[in-house]
Design a protein around this motif. Sequence first.
Motif, short mmCIF file in Angstrom:
data_model
loop_
_atom_site.label_atom_id
_atom_site.label_comp_id
_atom_site.label_asym_id
_atom_site.label_seq_id
_atom_site.Cartn_x
_atom_site.Cartn_y
_atom_site.Cartn_z
N GLN A 144 -34.97 83.21 17.30
CA GLN A 144 -35.94 83.34 16.32
C GLN A 144 -35.68 82.39 15.24
OE1 GLN A 144 -37.33 87.22 14.47
NE2 GLN A 144 -39.06 86.49 14.04
N GLY A 145 -34.59 82.51 14.81
CA GLY A 145 -34.32 81.96 13.24
C GLY A 145 -34.63 80.08 13.73
N PRO B 238 -42.71 77.91 12.93
CA PRO B 238 -43.56 78.02 13.88
C PRO B 238 -45.13 77.48 14.28
CG PRO B 238 -43.36 79.94 12.34
CD PRO B 238 -41.71 79.02 12.28
N TYR C 102 -44.14 84.70 18.57
CA TYR C 102 -44.03 83.87 17.01
C TYR C 102 -44.31 82.50 16.79
CZ TYR C 102 -43.10 88.87 15.00
OH TYR C 102 -42.35 90.45 14.68
N SER C 103 -43.56 82.16 18.62
CA SER C 103 -44.61 80.51 18.05
C SER C 103 -45.51 80.28 17.57
CB SER C 103 -43.42 79.92 19.36
OG SER C 103 -44.13 80.54 20.48
N GLU D 135 -37.83 79.76 12.99
CA GLU D 135 -38.51 79.83 11.82
C GLU D 135 -37.75 78.65 10.81
OE1 GLU D 135 -40.55 81.89 10.37
OE2 GLU D 135 -40.92 83.10 12.68
N ARG D 136 -36.71 78.15 11.15
CA ARG D 136 -36.44 77.03 10.75
C ARG D 136 -37.23 75.34 11.05
NH1 ARG D 136 -31.75 78.98 11.83
NH2 ARG D 136 -30.89 77.62 13.36
#
Length: 158
Positions: free
Chosen positions: A85-86, A93, A111-112, A89-90
């Motif tokens: 997930q990190g 998403p 979360y994408s 986020e970078r």
Amino acid sequence: MMKQIEIPGFGTLHLKRVLLDYNGTLAKDGRLLPGVSERLSALREQGWELFVVTADTFGSVASEMAGSGVEVIVLESDNHTVEKQGVLERLGPDHTVAIGNGNNDVLMLKYSILGIAILGEEGCALASLQSAELCSRTIGDALDLLLHPKRLVATLRR
């Protein structure tokens, strides 16, 4: 290069990158599945940014992905779900398609902007299936959705 895909009743996607799980998604027992290299190359030619995220369980990702132009990110933490997930986020998403099959792919799929679960030969964790917008039976089918985006429209329109 941003890809715009308008899907009636679903929304307009502005996509530019793909974040892919490795084992169980692109590879079986650490080896790329047939047809994957060619499809990744075709996506790169279309301007997609491609990233593979993996724990590299079999120690083969570097040799299998060599020369592909795909950025490989090897996980280092004890919590691969959160680490993936990190990475998402970078990357951002809102413009990233995530593709995976395992329990540790749940958050990146959820979360994408577009999560695609792969049923594949290793199966698909139920939590991943429930976190994605759609499911493909093979990685080839999933990558073909991006190469031929009208297939996405046909599947996701309401």
